[in-house]
Design a protein around this motif. Structure first.
Motif, short mmCIF file in Angstrom:
data_model
loop_
_atom_site.label_atom_id
_atom_site.label_comp_id
_atom_site.label_asym_id
_atom_site.label_seq_id
_atom_site.Cartn_x
_atom_site.Cartn_y
_atom_site.Cartn_z
N ASN A 1 12.55 6.44 -7.47
CA ASN A 1 11.93 6.56 -8.78
C ASN A 1 11.26 5.25 -9.13
O ASN A 1 11.23 4.32 -8.32
CB ASN A 1 12.97 6.97 -9.84
CG ASN A 1 14.12 5.97 -9.93
OD1 ASN A 1 13.93 4.78 -9.70
ND2 ASN A 1 15.31 6.45 -10.22
N ALA A 2 10.71 5.17 -10.34
CA ALA A 2 9.96 3.97 -10.73
C ALA A 2 10.83 2.73 -10.71
O ALA A 2 10.37 1.63 -10.34
CB ALA A 2 9.36 4.17 -12.13
N ALA A 3 12.11 2.86 -11.09
CA ALA A 3 13.01 1.70 -11.13
C ALA A 3 13.21 1.14 -9.72
O ALA A 3 13.15 -0.07 -9.50
CB ALA A 3 14.34 2.10 -11.75
N ILE A 4 13.48 2.02 -8.76
CA ILE A 4 13.73 1.58 -7.39
C ILE A 4 12.46 0.98 -6.78
O ILE A 4 12.50 -0.06 -6.12
CB ILE A 4 14.25 2.76 -6.54
CG1 ILE A 4 15.59 3.25 -7.08
CG2 ILE A 4 14.37 2.36 -5.07
CD1 ILE A 4 16.13 4.48 -6.39
N ILE A 5 11.32 1.63 -7.00
CA ILE A 5 10.06 1.12 -6.45
C ILE A 5 9.74 -0.25 -7.02
O ILE A 5 9.25 -1.14 -6.31
CB ILE A 5 8.93 2.13 -6.73
CG1 ILE A 5 9.14 3.39 -5.88
CG2 ILE A 5 7.56 1.52 -6.42
CD1 ILE A 5 8.18 4.51 -6.18
N THR A 6 10.03 -0.46 -8.31
CA THR A 6 9.79 -1.76 -8.91
C THR A 6 10.63 -2.84 -8.25
O THR A 6 10.15 -3.95 -7.97
CB THR A 6 10.08 -1.72 -10.42
OG1 THR A 6 9.19 -0.78 -11.03
CG2 THR A 6 9.87 -3.09 -11.05
N ALA B 1 10.83 -6.90 -15.12
CA ALA B 1 11.22 -8.29 -14.92
C ALA B 1 10.28 -8.96 -13.95
O ALA B 1 10.23 -8.62 -12.80
CB ALA B 1 12.65 -8.35 -14.38
N PRO B 2 9.48 -9.93 -14.41
CA PRO B 2 8.54 -10.57 -13.50
C PRO B 2 9.24 -11.41 -12.47
O PRO B 2 10.22 -12.09 -12.75
CB PRO B 2 7.68 -11.43 -14.45
CG PRO B 2 8.51 -11.62 -15.66
CD PRO B 2 9.40 -10.42 -15.78
N VAL B 3 8.71 -11.39 -11.25
CA VAL B 3 9.34 -12.13 -10.16
C VAL B 3 9.30 -13.62 -10.41
O VAL B 3 10.17 -14.36 -9.99
CB VAL B 3 8.62 -11.79 -8.84
CG1 VAL B 3 9.18 -12.59 -7.69
CG2 VAL B 3 8.77 -10.31 -8.55
N ALA B 4 8.29 -14.09 -11.14
CA ALA B 4 8.11 -15.53 -11.29
C ALA B 4 9.26 -16.19 -12.00
O ALA B 4 9.42 -17.39 -11.95
CB ALA B 4 6.82 -15.81 -12.05
N ALA C 1 0.83 -1.20 0.00
CA ALA C 1 0.00 0.00 0.00
C ALA C 1 0.86 1.26 0.00
O ALA C 1 0.61 2.21 -0.74
CB ALA C 1 -0.93 -0.01 1.22
N ALA C 2 1.92 1.26 0.83
CA ALA C 2 2.78 2.45 0.90
C ALA C 2 3.59 2.63 -0.37
O ALA C 2 3.83 3.77 -0.82
CB ALA C 2 3.71 2.33 2.11
N LEU C 3 4.01 1.54 -1.01
CA LEU C 3 4.78 1.66 -2.26
C LEU C 3 3.93 2.26 -3.38
O LEU C 3 4.42 3.04 -4.21
CB LEU C 3 5.31 0.29 -2.68
CG LEU C 3 6.56 -0.20 -1.94
CD1 LEU C 3 6.87 -1.64 -2.29
CD2 LEU C 3 7.76 0.68 -2.26
N LEU C 4 2.65 1.89 -3.43
CA LEU C 4 1.78 2.47 -4.45
C LEU C 4 1.56 3.96 -4.19
O LEU C 4 1.36 4.73 -5.13
CB LEU C 4 0.45 1.72 -4.48
CG LEU C 4 0.53 0.27 -4.97
CD1 LEU C 4 -0.79 -0.44 -4.82
CD2 LEU C 4 1.01 0.21 -6.41
N VAL C 5 1.60 4.38 -2.91
CA VAL C 5 1.54 5.80 -2.61
C VAL C 5 2.82 6.49 -3.06
O VAL C 5 2.80 7.56 -3.67
CB VAL C 5 1.30 6.02 -1.10
CG1 VAL C 5 1.45 7.50 -0.74
CG2 VAL C 5 -0.09 5.53 -0.70
N LEU C 6 3.97 5.85 -2.79
CA LEU C 6 5.26 6.43 -3.19
C LEU C 6 5.40 6.51 -4.71
O LEU C 6 6.15 7.33 -5.22
CB LEU C 6 6.41 5.61 -2.61
CG LEU C 6 6.69 5.79 -1.12
CD1 LEU C 6 7.78 4.83 -0.67
CD2 LEU C 6 7.10 7.22 -0.82
#
Length: 730
Positions: free
Chosen positions: A221-226, A285-288, A162-167
């Motif tokens: 940024n988006a890369a780090i959050i991903t 890159a998908p985690v799977a 939830a917090a990451l989607l806010v960030l």
């Protein structure tokens, strides 16, 4: 000896292929590493007679070999040197072709630096690889501690997402950042105490990265959050292994790899300047690709979120090379940040869900006894306001209040499922190269825990289809006069005793003519069949039906919408489609608030009574003699405002005595199922009431047309009917 003239064409071809691989390669991923290594080997053979070309090729070949030996992906330095070499090679080969002196190769020091970087990172890779071990769980000694750890980890993982989607919208939000840091810190400490090496090591690396962000040494940024989202998914998969061990006593047998995530997070921590490039999108890159999903067991103490949707690899077909643009999501509501810490706040007690189920069963029995007492009081005491009637009325009020309180204990907000859909839309939008504004409303709407768990899978398929088939690419939207960014709106709201979930998009819509032709091709309907628009749109739920031109990893096989319909009907719900070509589509799902109580219409056939779910009933009427007719090949039909509706006699389905021989002597109940309407003939409509659902046991399990049973106020049993299977069997 110079390069033979006939070898120059082969040389040009290999250089062009190497250039294509270097363009598609991305730092932090191993895509293109093996092909580049192989092509450099071919170039070494072709240039064996030319030292000026051979020396830099050998150095680069050795650098890539080091990466392959240590199972390490491309890093910025090595990828930069490879691209510099690719830029230099055509100029050097052209010079040799005309007999001129080629320009000097890229600096030997630079290539040597790439080799040194690979060697230094090899030690880092060894350290990270040490975390790729099985979870060691000492169940005999630590079972109670592991249960507490599991319950806390579930809450923290929900809070992290939830917090990451806010960030993702507000990278400078300190409350969200501190919330994530505290959650990873807690997981790290507890995992270290219990000796859970993979979880402890990964959480420690992410905590260090977040500490840099808290101290303003790194800009998110988006890369780090991903990367943090991928780490969170891996921690969730490890947590599920703990849950499986606690529930079934099965120790983990599958190693969930976290070394690739540790290395990626470590690189981001060591290069704070790289994090300042907010424009650089993260590679999807998908985690799977790195861990095996574990089946979700029944939770021993708390609600466990389903396996992350990223567990199914997603590939974008037909997309332009290179990273897709980041989809711009709308900023969350002002209250979004304030609710981050709400998950763990307040005075709460963790209760085993089996105890809640047992409480609901007991309350259900109490409701039945209360109804029987009320019926007895009516028959044995005619004096209004007598002490017995007053006491029974007071008991009824207390029982109803207790029933609603017990139900509310099982009710949880649907926000958890909506949050996963927002994450899914974020990932898929990046993979498809589409710009999507994902909007949610009504996420605080509460419904039964079982319904929330079961609705997740249908929502995943619906969101995937909306993004893949519904929303157009940006260029196509602009050409159609639409905004470049598509809108996907997911909302929930109450409607009577039901909850409605709507998924709306402003994409290309569903073409009924295309659906109709495809259904004829697949043999689902006969050519020339007349169907209403609603019936045509309902064909998309047929097994194996798909209008996709090609099958992708996301959709196109014709199984997704079939799953949606089947799961929703299992929840006693129904789904409707409303679509306009070039305007968009709306999928509306209507579900009961709880699986324990049903709002139904009680009908009588002879001496027997049945209950029809209110969600399936449109109306009940006594038809006129003129509106009933017999049609060749269809049997009895009812003329309902110009539409012929087939009549089904309930007494024939169950082989029981009846009173109304002719439809105009009884009551016709109009029911809806799968976009079609039918008429059920019964003797009498008794009442409309809420009843407690009872399981009929293994002997009558799966009986077509019967969903369960209920005990009425007079102590008699009534069967709860399932109109869909009842009419299919008929």
């Amino acid at each position: 000896m110079p390069i033979p003239p006939e070898s120059f064409r082969a040389l040009d071809d290999v250089i062009n292929r190497l250039a294509a691989e270097s363009v598609l390669a991305q730092s932090g991923r191993d895509d293109g590493l093996v092909p580049s290594y192989s092509l450099l080997g071919d170039l070494r053979e072709l240039c064996a007679a030319e030292p000026l070309l051979l020396e830099p090729l050998v150095a680069m070949h050795v650098a890539l070999e080091k990466l392959l030996d240590t199972a390490h992906p491309f890093d910025d330095a090595t990828l930069g040197k490879l691209r510099s070499l690719v830029e230099w090679l055509p100029t050097a080969v052209d010079a040799l072709r005309i007999g001129a002196v080629p320009p000097p190769p890229p600096g030997k020091a630079a290539v040597a630096a790439a080799t040194a970087a690979a060697n230094s990172e090899a030690s880092e890779a060894d350290h990270a690889a040490a975390a790729d071990v099985l979870l060691t769980l000492n169940l005999e000694e630590n079972q109670e501690l592991l249960s507490e750890f599991y319950g806390e980890a579930v809450d923290h993982l929900q809070q992290i997402e939830a917090a990451l989607l806010v960030l993702d919208h507000e990278p400078e939000n300190p409350e969200a950042l501190n919330s994530i840091f505290r959650s990873f810190h807690t997981i790290k400490g507890n995992a270290g105490f219990l000796g859970l090496v993979p979880m402890h090591t990964l959480a420690h690396e992410v905590e260090s990265l977040l500490d840099l962000a808290r101290n303003h040494k790194l800009k998110l940024n988006a890369a780090i959050i991903t990367e943090i989202l991928r780490s969170r998914d891996a921690l969730q998969a490890l947590t599920q292994q703990v849950a499986k061990a606690l529930e079934k006593g099965q120790l983990p047998t599958q190693i969930i790899s976290v070394s690739h995530l540790i290395r990626a997070v470590h690189r981001l921590s060591e290069s704070p300047a790289g994090g300042l490039q907010a424009e650089a999108p993260a590679p999807p890159a998908p985690v799977a690709e790195k861990f095996v999903e574990v089946p979700l067991p029944p939770e021993p103490s708390a609600v466990l979120p389903p396996v992350p949707v990223a567990a199914e690899p997603v590939t974008a077909h037909g997309a332009a090379p290179g990273p897709a643009p980041v989809a711009p999501f709308p900023a969350p509501a002002p209250a979004a940040s304030a609710t981050i810490a709400k998950v763990a706040s307040g005075g709460t007690v963790r209760v085993n869900t089996e105890k809640l189920d047992s409480l609901m069963d007991v309350v259900g029995e109490l409701v039945i006894v209360q109804s029987q007492l009320l019926e007895t009081a009516r028959h044995h005491n005619d004096v209004t306001g007598s002490p017995l009637q007053r006491n029974v009325a007071q008991l009824s009020r207390i029982t109803k209040e207790l029933q609603h309180t017990a139900m509310s204990l099982r009710m949880i907000p649907i926000k958890q499922s909506f949050q996963k859909m927002e994450r899914l839309a974020r990932d898929l939008a990046r993979d498809f190269g589409k710009k999507v504004s994902f909007v949610t409303s009504g996420e605080d709407t509460e419904l039964d825990r079982t319904v929330v768990e079961e609705i997740g899978d249908p929502l995943v398929h619906m969101v995937r289809n909306a993004l893949d088939h519904g929303l157009e690419p940006p260029a196509e939207r602009v050409a159609a006069g639409k905004p470049e960014t598509g809108v996907l709106h997911l909302k929930a709201y109450h409607q009577g005793s039901n909850i409605v979930i709507e998924l709306q998009d402003d994409g290309r819509g569903i073409n009924p003519d295309k659906i109709y032709q495809k259904a004829i091709e697949k043999g689902l309907i006969a050519p020339g069949t007349t169907l209403a628009k609603e019936e045509i749109l309902a064909l998309v739920f047929a097994p194996g039906f798909s209008t996709a031109e090609k099958v992708t990893a996301v959709s196109g096989r014709g199984v997704g919408m079939d799953v949606v319909k089947r799961n929703i009907e299992k929840l006693r719900g129904k789904i409707e489609i409303n679509s306009e070509v070039k305007r968009g589509s709306t999928f509306k799902v209507k579900l009961p608030l709880t699986m324990a109580i049903i709002d139904g219409l009680v009908v009588r056939v002879g001496e027997d009574r049945f209950i029809l779910p209110s969600t399936s009933v449109q109306r009940a009427l006594r038809p006129s003699r003129e509106s009933v007719a017999t049609v060749q090949g269809q049997g009895e039909v009812l003329d309902l405002r110009g539409r012929l509706v087939p009549i089904h006699r309930l007494h024939r389905r169950f082989g029981i005595p009846h009173q109304a021989e002719n439809p105009w002597e009884g009551i016709v109940v109009i029911v809806e199922h799968s976009g079609k309407i039918s008429a059920l003939l019964v003797d009498e409509m008794v009442s409309k009431q809420e009843v407690v659902i009872k399981n009929l046991g293994a002997f009558m399990q799966g009986l077509p047309g019967v969903a369960g049973g209920a005990i009425l106020g007079d102590g008699n049993i009534a069967l709860i009917l399932d109109p869909a299977t009842l009419l299919q069997a008929a």
